[in-house]
Design an enzyme around this catalytic site. Structure first.
Site, PDB file in Angstrom:
ATOM      1  N   ASP A  51      -5.263  18.286  19.601  1.00 44.65           N
ATOM      2  CA  ASP A  51      -6.280  17.248  19.622  1.00 44.65           C
ATOM      3  C   ASP A  51      -7.453  17.800  20.459  1.00 44.65           C
ATOM      4  OD1 ASP A  51      -7.773  14.937  19.401  1.00 44.65           O
ATOM      5  OD2 ASP A  51      -6.094  13.595  19.808  1.00 44.65           O
TER       6      ASP A  51
HETATM    7  O1  LIG Z   1     -15.436  14.472  22.795  1.00 47.15           O
HETATM    8  N1  LIG Z   1     -15.468  13.852  21.746  1.00 47.15           N
HETATM    9  O2  LIG Z   1     -16.526  13.657  21.166  1.00 47.15           O
HETATM   10  C1  LIG Z   1     -14.268  13.381  21.208  1.00 47.15           C
HETATM   11  C2  LIG Z   1     -14.274  12.592  20.089  1.00 47.15           C
HETATM   12  C3  LIG Z   1     -13.083  12.103  19.567  1.00 47.15           C
HETATM   13  C4  LIG Z   1     -11.913  12.421  20.188  1.00 47.15           C
HETATM   14  O3  LIG Z   1     -10.748  11.897  19.704  1.00 47.15           O
HETATM   15  C5  LIG Z   1      -9.831  12.706  19.135  1.00 47.15           C
HETATM   16  O4  LIG Z   1     -10.394  13.464  18.085  1.00 47.15           O
HETATM   17  C6  LIG Z   1      -9.722  13.220  16.885  1.00 47.15           C
HETATM   18  C7  LIG Z   1      -9.618  14.500  16.171  1.00 47.15           C
HETATM   19  O5  LIG Z   1      -9.098  14.332  14.904  1.00 47.15           O
HETATM   20  C8  LIG Z   1      -8.427  12.597  17.274  1.00 47.15           C
HETATM   21  O6  LIG Z   1      -7.875  11.731  16.311  1.00 47.15           O
HETATM   22  C9  LIG Z   1      -8.777  11.856  18.499  1.00 47.15           C
HETATM   23  O7  LIG Z   1      -7.653  11.614  19.313  1.00 47.15           O
HETATM   24  C10 LIG Z   1     -11.901  13.190  21.295  1.00 47.15           C
HETATM   25  C11 LIG Z   1     -13.077  13.686  21.814  1.00 47.15           C
END
Ligand SMILES: O=[N+]([O-])c1ccc(O[C@@H]2O[C@@H](CO)[C@H](O)[C@H]2O)cc1
Length: 758
Positions: A284
């Site tokens: 993730d």
């Molecule tokens: O830093 N960000 O912009 C950011 C955005 C979304 C995020 O969530 C994660 O990213 C997704 C990747 O598929 C997962 O389902 C989720 O747990 C984690 C970090």
């Protein structure tokens, strides 16, 4: 989200999707990677053999720069498509014109409520078709980080909306059909796209009482891990041949998931036989970094990346791998074989997607804008919403009488547009709000927004009462939305938020027909509305997507019939005081009333599977072929089966009759098993099969077949083993059983599947 947006901007600026490798004339033309007669393993291995160590390490993050000197283009691995193509680093919608939108289906929690596997397969096929069309226009990569298939364990979870619900069997059946739709079958010559089962494992807490997903340690018994938290993932890996997995932020029993070789190696790759050369695990986003902090699992950053890579996390959504794998290599914490293995898996998956092959002979390389948001896809988005919408209360007011001409539409969802998409969404071709849909049906519509979702002020909304008093009927559209349930945001209460219940109560005192739309992904306790006889009907509408308003209003007006079933339990408000969100156990105890319909010992407001119709149905279940079966004989009859739990037990015929004389309707058959067999405590009941019949005409019948496997009857022991036990078994057709059948199993308990021990 800031990082997400920053990554998206970076992606745009560097145009990382702009090219396929030139296998005809580029530097790779004579490398085996361009030889279509070689295997994916041979091709990816040959490609990697050209990389320097630095080039290898550079390509271990989600924004992979490729290798310019070899003509290997950059590739962005992070695409989202939870319920349609979604804004993410790899999916770039055009500002206008072609590729400026894509079909936006309902959130999975509502599609789960349809209990229609064929529908899910069709939706996934559309999503992957649109993904391919975007890819051909250099607007998307070829792998998508969907589905979110964690079971919806606790009603407070902010991301439960992204899942099909709380039942493991339902999730298994749903995800099998989703993955095969996205990928184009079990082992196609070319994959349509690569799907990614996430978040492995036991991820279902965002931020609750100081417990934050990035550092949470989920303490899970082997029994619950095997029975509940990993069942859908088993289907992804073992049965649906999914191309990718995502390890989760949280730790499981002390080890962060992305550094957890028990999860990633022993269970995923070895026990579930997920061993194809093109199957990879991504972390993730920033989950590798989180192993270092806030898990504080590894003492250095180099040890952190080594732990993750060695455990089987092949790709870092983030930059820890590119930044620190070099140090780890110099410190001999990783070896090049492990690094190669990770890269080979990724590039072999691109081989399977046809990335290195001539476009002409590929089925998906010709797809274009004309294949996006087609009339078929638009109709499917509407159908998916209709099929999921669930009728929870109706005193006969619905469908509305034709005498009703003027409707008051009130509430924070009455004119919902983007709100209907929930989270992880893209640009929809259109967003039909309930208000727009009511006008399109030629009602005279009086609109007033009334209170906001969490509006704490006293319920004096004069404009709303004014329109309510002028209308023939009132539709109050409220509940919750992503302002109170979201990624990084769990709820603390499962009550109707803000002044909404008081406001609805005041509206009800007008004594007009009043329909309440309870929107949002998680459930809220409707007990404040159920006894109020002036609240004539309650509909749960989830996040219904681009045609959500049309679907809701067609059901209200009687142009469509509701047949959705709740894919989650609606608990009473006190539930949140009875068990902390951090308690991962399913079974009831002194400090836990039990989780999900299987184990909850209290009285739910609405049960899992609950849903009313505009007509009445009677349904009968055929009798078992015997009153008693011997466990050993059942297992012996399965000799040679690849997996004993999938071995057929019996097929039951369900005969469904629409006993009403006015409305045709779909009907969902839900088959549960209950009884005293296996370890105590016994679950209340367990879903073992379901099917949706379409358009059962008034005063007529349809039949369906429900297939049970030995696994349907099995339970999990303390070690997580799947065991068939002697004892009493009762089959229950539907939530308030329409029909029951019983039989016994005799003999010795027998293990169908040994669970790997840590
Ligand atoms: O830093 N960000 O912009 C950011 C955005 C979304 C995020 O969530 C994660 O990213 C997704 C990747 O598929 C997962 O389902 C989720 O747990 C984690 C970090």
């Amino acid at each position: 989200m800031t990082t997400l947006l920053a990554l998206a901007c970076l992606a745009l600026a560097t145009n990382v999707y702009a090219a396929f490798p030139d296998c005809a004339n580029g530097p790779l033309a004579n490398n085996t990677v361009c030889d279509t007669s070689a295997t994916p393993l041979e091709r990816a291995t040959a490609l990697i053999s050209l990389f320097t160590l630095e080039e290898k390490i550079n390509n271990t993050g989600n924004t992979a720069p490729g290798v310019p000197r070899l003509g290997l283009p950059a590739y962005q691995w992070w695409q989202e498509a939870l319920h349609g193509l979604a804004d993410s680093p790899g999916v770039i919608f055009s500002e206008s014109g072609e590729f400026s939108y894509a079909t936006s289906f309902p959130q999975p929690i509502l599609m789960g409520a349809a209990f229609d596997d064929a529908l899910i397969n069709s939706v996934a096929t559309v999503v992957s078709t649109e993904g391919r069309a975007f890819n051909n226009a250099n607007r998307s990569g070829l792998d998508f980080w969907t589905p979110n298939i964690n079971p919806f364990r606790d009603p407070r979870w902010g991301r439960g909306q992204e899942t099909p619900g709380e039942d493991p069997f339902h999730l298994q059946s749903y995800v099998y059909n989703l993955i095969t739709g996205l990928q184009g079958g079990l082992d196609p010559a070319y994959k349509r796209v690569v799907a990614t089962c996430k978040h492995y494992a036991a991820y279902d807490l965002e931020n609750w009482m100081g417990n934050v997903r990035y550092g949470f340690d989920a303490l899970v018994s082997l029994q619950d891990l095997s029975e509940f938290y990993t069942r859908s993932f088993q289907t992804c890996a073992r049965d649906a041949n999914v191309g990718a997995f995502m390890c989760s932020y949280n730790a499981v029993n002390g080890v962060p998931s992305c550094a957890n070789s028990y999860l990633l190696q022993d269970i995923l790759r070895e026990h579930w036989n997920w061993t194809n050369e093109d199957q990879w695990v991504t972390s993730d986003c920033d989950a590798v970094q989180n192993i270092y902090e806030p898990h504080y699992y590894a003492p250095t950053r180099a040890q952190t990346v080594a732990d993750a890579l060695n455990a089987g996390t092949d790709l870092d959504c983030g930059t820890y791998y590119p930044d620190f794998l070099g140090v780890a290599y110099n410190e001999s914490l990783i070896n090049v074989t492990t690094l190669n293995r990770a890269l080979i898996r990724q590039y072999a998956s691109l081989v399977k997607l046809g990335y290195f092959d001539p476009a002409e002979n590929q089925p998906y390389r010709q797809l274009g804008w004309e294949n996006v948001s087609t009339p078929y896809a638009e109709q499917l988005a509407y159908t998916a919403a209709v099929e999921g919408i669930t009728l929870l209360k109706n005193d006969g007011t619905l469908p509305l009488s034709k005498d009703i001409k003027t409707l008051a539409l009130i509430g924070p969802w009455a004119n919902a547009t983007t709100q209907m998409q929930g989270n992880y969404y893209g640009v929809a071709p259109y967003l039909i709000s309930p208000l727009m849909a009511a006008e399109a049906l030629n009602y005279t519509v009086l609109y007033s927004s009334g209170p906001g979702i969490d509006d704490p002020t006293t319920p004096t909304y004069p404009a709303a009462f004014e329109v309510a008093s002028q209308a023939d009927a009132i539709i109050y559209a409220g509940g919750i939305d992503t302002t109170v349930e979201a990624e990084a945001m769990d709820r603390y209460t499962i009550d109707w938020p803000g002044v909404q219940p008081d406001f609805i109560d005041l509206l009800s005192q007008l004594g007009k027909p009043l329909i309440v739309l309870q929107m949002g992904g998680g459930q809220i306790d409707d007990s404040c509305l159920i006894p109020n006889t002036n609240v004539n009907a309650i509909i749960w509408g989830g996040y219904p997507g681009q045609s959500g308003g049309a679907a809701l209003m067609d059901i209200i007006a009687g142009n469509a019939a509701p047949a959705g079933r709740l894919p989650i339990t609606q608990y009473p408000i006190e539930y949140v005081n009875e068990v902390p969100m951090t308690d991962m156990s399913l079974r009831p105890s002194a400090t836990n009333p039990g989780r999900t319909y299987m184990w909850y010992t209290g009285t739910p407001i609405f049960e899992f599977g609950y849903g009313l119709h505009y007509t009445n149905f009677s349904a009968t279940l055929s009798a078992p072929s015997a009153a008693s079966y011997d466990v050993q004989s059942l297992v012996a009859a399965c000799a040679g089966a690849a997996y004993l739990d999938l071995c057929p037990f019996e097929a039951y015929t369900v005969n469904v009759t629409n006993t009403g004389s006015t409305h045709a309707s779909d009907y969902v058959s839900l088959l549960f098993v209950a009884g005293e067999h296996g370890p105590t405590p016994y679950p209340n009941k367990v879903l073992v099969a379901y099917d949706r019949l379409h358009g059962v005409e008034p005063l007529s019948s349809q039949t369906t077949t429900l297939n049970l496997t030995l696994g349907s009857l099995a339970r999990r022991d303390d070690y997580g083993n799947t065991v068939l036990y002697p004892g009493e078994y009762t089959l229950l057709l539907d939530v308030e059983p329409q029909s029951t059948q019983s039989f016994t199993l005799t003999g010795e308990s027998t293990v169908l599947d040994y669970w790997p021990q840590p």
